[in-house]
Design an enzyme around this catalytic site. Structure first.
Site, PDB file in Angstrom:
ATOM      1  N   ARG A 224      16.603  52.680  69.665  1.00 54.96           N
ATOM      2  CA  ARG A 224      16.732  51.490  68.839  1.00 54.96           C
ATOM      3  C   ARG A 224      15.790  51.614  67.641  1.00 54.96           C
ATOM      4  O   ARG A 224      14.680  52.147  67.763  1.00 54.96           O
ATOM      5  CB  ARG A 224      16.367  50.223  69.637  1.00 54.96           C
ATOM      6  N   HIS A 272      24.246  55.219  63.630  1.00 53.50           N
ATOM      7  CA  HIS A 272      24.366  54.684  65.003  1.00 53.50           C
ATOM      8  C   HIS A 272      25.667  55.157  65.673  1.00 53.50           C
ATOM      9  O   HIS A 272      26.471  54.337  66.132  1.00 53.50           O
ATOM     10  CB  HIS A 272      24.284  53.147  65.000  1.00 53.50           C
TER      11      HIS A 272
HETATM   12  P1  NDP Z   1      17.912  53.000  81.463  1.00 53.61           P
HETATM   13  O1  NDP Z   1      17.625  51.577  81.692  1.00 53.61           O
HETATM   14  O2  NDP Z   1      18.795  53.729  82.420  1.00 53.61           O
HETATM   15  O3  NDP Z   1      16.545  53.837  81.409  1.00 53.61           O
HETATM   16  C1  NDP Z   1      15.410  53.379  80.768  1.00 53.61           C
HETATM   17  C2  NDP Z   1      14.284  54.399  80.923  1.00 53.61           C
HETATM   18  O4  NDP Z   1      13.192  53.996  80.093  1.00 53.61           O
HETATM   19  C3  NDP Z   1      13.761  54.480  82.361  1.00 53.61           C
HETATM   20  O5  NDP Z   1      13.431  55.813  82.689  1.00 53.61           O
HETATM   21  C4  NDP Z   1      12.485  53.635  82.298  1.00 53.61           C
HETATM   22  O6  NDP Z   1      11.467  54.011  83.221  1.00 53.61           O
HETATM   23  C5  NDP Z   1      12.010  53.931  80.896  1.00 53.61           C
HETATM   24  N1  NDP Z   1      11.126  52.865  80.417  1.00 53.61           N
HETATM   25  C6  NDP Z   1      11.414  51.548  80.241  1.00 53.61           C
HETATM   26  N2  NDP Z   1      10.327  50.870  79.826  1.00 53.61           N
HETATM   27  C7  NDP Z   1       9.325  51.780  79.761  1.00 53.61           C
HETATM   28  C8  NDP Z   1       7.955  51.705  79.416  1.00 53.61           C
HETATM   29  N3  NDP Z   1       7.371  50.540  79.084  1.00 53.61           N
HETATM   30  N4  NDP Z   1       7.216  52.833  79.459  1.00 53.61           N
HETATM   31  C9  NDP Z   1       7.771  54.015  79.821  1.00 53.61           C
HETATM   32  N5  NDP Z   1       9.073  54.157  80.165  1.00 53.61           N
HETATM   33  C10 NDP Z   1       9.836  53.053  80.130  1.00 53.61           C
HETATM   34  O7  NDP Z   1      18.487  53.114  79.972  1.00 53.61           O
HETATM   35  P2  NDP Z   1      19.641  54.081  79.429  1.00 53.61           P
HETATM   36  O8  NDP Z   1      19.226  55.479  79.651  1.00 53.61           O
HETATM   37  O9  NDP Z   1      20.969  53.650  79.930  1.00 53.61           O
HETATM   38  O10 NDP Z   1      19.628  53.715  77.860  1.00 53.61           O
HETATM   39  C11 NDP Z   1      18.463  53.867  77.072  1.00 53.61           C
HETATM   40  C12 NDP Z   1      18.681  53.254  75.687  1.00 53.61           C
HETATM   41  O11 NDP Z   1      19.491  54.085  74.872  1.00 53.61           O
HETATM   42  C13 NDP Z   1      19.439  51.924  75.666  1.00 53.61           C
HETATM   43  O12 NDP Z   1      18.615  50.851  76.030  1.00 53.61           O
HETATM   44  C14 NDP Z   1      19.875  51.846  74.214  1.00 53.61           C
HETATM   45  O13 NDP Z   1      18.887  51.181  73.469  1.00 53.61           O
HETATM   46  C15 NDP Z   1      19.967  53.302  73.770  1.00 53.61           C
HETATM   47  N6  NDP Z   1      21.354  53.701  73.443  1.00 53.61           N
HETATM   48  C16 NDP Z   1      21.648  54.168  72.168  1.00 53.61           C
HETATM   49  C17 NDP Z   1      22.939  54.543  71.837  1.00 53.61           C
HETATM   50  C18 NDP Z   1      23.276  55.092  70.487  1.00 53.61           C
HETATM   51  O14 NDP Z   1      24.469  55.295  70.168  1.00 53.61           O
HETATM   52  N7  NDP Z   1      22.308  55.390  69.639  1.00 53.61           N
HETATM   53  C19 NDP Z   1      24.041  54.461  72.811  1.00 53.61           C
HETATM   54  C20 NDP Z   1      23.622  53.998  74.116  1.00 53.61           C
HETATM   55  C21 NDP Z   1      22.325  53.625  74.405  1.00 53.61           C
HETATM   56  P3  NDP Z   1      11.683  53.923  84.819  1.00 53.61           P
HETATM   57  O15 NDP Z   1      12.674  55.035  85.139  1.00 53.61           O
HETATM   58  O16 NDP Z   1      10.347  54.190  85.360  1.00 53.61           O
HETATM   59  O17 NDP Z   1      12.228  52.557  85.118  1.00 53.61           O
END
Ligand code: NDP
Length: 309
Positions: A224, A272
């Site tokens: 993002r 995007h």
């Molecule tokens: P998930 O919810 O599956 O994974 C999130 C990951 O981030 C987890 O490993 C989590 O840790 C980690 N995380 C969250 N908060 C923290 C923190 N404070 N510190 C460290 N690690 C953290 O998300 P997705 O993989 O499905 O998607 C990720 C993002 O990709 C989406 O939210 C979206 O914004 C973006 N996206 C962009 C697209 C594009 O076209 N550019 C398309 C699709 C998505 P833990 O495993 O420990 O919980």
């Protein structure tokens, strides 16, 4: 039974068709053309108008049309009892993995350099980066980050991850939390952001964190726009600490006409498009959760409003 699609600006026809193709008897409504809003329990949304759910007093599930849910959770007036779900679609995950690989390889081999030289009939070589001298760090080891890590590992890269909670993986070292962030950054020749946007991760790519990357590191943000402090990235590119950046997401989209990213020589921009949801593939899990809601069973891909993902 019905599903209402609520979005400010996103095209809905693809979703309507995909839902009807899989479930012809389902009533698919599109906000605001909904006569009996009190009868609707399931909403499919992207960037809904803030406060809109006050019009739907019996909403029990708010499903995101994409992997991110920041566009839902930004609404301070969400119904507290509604379950919020994210999308976890195999095609979305595959496409993100391929896009990240493409950006990494483009940086490693600099095909843009040769395209520019071609236009000047210029037969020049330059040294390129190899997998054995490049470590990739992926911030966010969820659905998308873990898959991208696996794809890059298959290509021979050393890959590290960073997550909020501890993980034990066979081939990838996963650093955890704020306490291990600096160690993770110090080893990341290419940094890929695949974090969700939350109060904890907003502005996480800033002068302080980006300065911890090795000299000549490359930054990829496909998560993002609000993860990145724009002016801090530019400062570190201009002072020579960072080699470049590929950005797919921006604080304001479309990227404003006069934004300095457009013309920065070390920044590659894409609008995007890293991974775009295909409704035909994604509706199966929407309908699965819809059915679960009717049967009063636990839903899949539920997010925590407290954690923000
Ligand atoms: P998930 O919810 O599956 O994974 C999130 C990951 O981030 C987890 O490993 C989590 O840790 C980690 N995380 C969250 N908060 C923290 C923190 N404070 N510190 C460290 N690690 C953290 O998300 P997705 O993989 O499905 O998607 C990720 C993002 O990709 C989406 O939210 C979206 O914004 C973006 N996206 C962009 C697209 C594009 O076209 N550019 C398309 C699709 C998505 P833990 O495993 O420990 O919980």
């Amino acid at each position: 039974m019905s599903i209402v699609i609520i979005t400010a600006g996103k095209e809905t026809i693809g979703w309507e068709k995909a839902l009807k193709a899989k479930r012809p008897e389902l009533e698919v409504l599109v906000h605001p053309d909904v006569a009996a809003k009190d009868k609707v329990e399931f909403a499919l949304t992207w960037g809904h108008p803030l406060g809109v759910f006050k019009e739907y007093p019996n909403i029990r599930c708010i499903a995101s049309m994409g992997a991110g849910v920041d566009h839902i959770l930004r609404d301070p007036e969400l119904p507290v009892s509604a379950i919020i779900t994210k999308l976890e679609d195999p095609n979305l995950t595959r496409d993100m993995g391929l896009f990240v690989v493409a950006l990494v390889l483009n940086h490693m081999r600099d095909l843009t350099f040769y395209k520019q030289n071609q236009q000047q009939h210029n037969w020049s070589h330059k040294r390129y980066l190899t997998t054995d001298n490049t470590t990739i760090g992926i911030m966010g080891m969820g659905t998308l980050g873990a898959h991208a890590a696996a794809e890059l590992t298959k290509l021979g890269f050393k890959v590290n991850g960073w997550a909020r909670t501890e993980k034990q993986l066979a081939t990838i070292k996963v650093y955890k939390g704020a306490e291990e962030l600096n160690s993770f950054l110090a080893k990341s020749d290419i940094l890929i952001c695949l974090l969700p946007l939350t109060s904890q991760t907003e502005n996480i790519l800033n002068r302080q964190t980006l300065s911890k990357l090795p000299k000549n590191a490359f930054v990829i943000n496909v998560a993002r726009g609000r993860h990145l402090v724009d002016e801090d990235l530019i400062a570190l590119l201009d002072n020579g600490h960072l080699a470049g950046a590929s950005l797919d997401v921006f604080r304001e989209e479309p990227l404003p006409e006069d934004h300095p990213f457009w013309s920065h020589p070390k920044i590659n921009i894409t609008p995007h498009i890293a991974s775009i949801t295909d409704p035909a593939s994604a509706v199966s899990q929407i309908l699965d959760n819809y059915d679960r809601l009717q049967r009063r069973e636990p839903l899949k891909n539920v997010v925590s409003p407290e954690l923000g993902y």
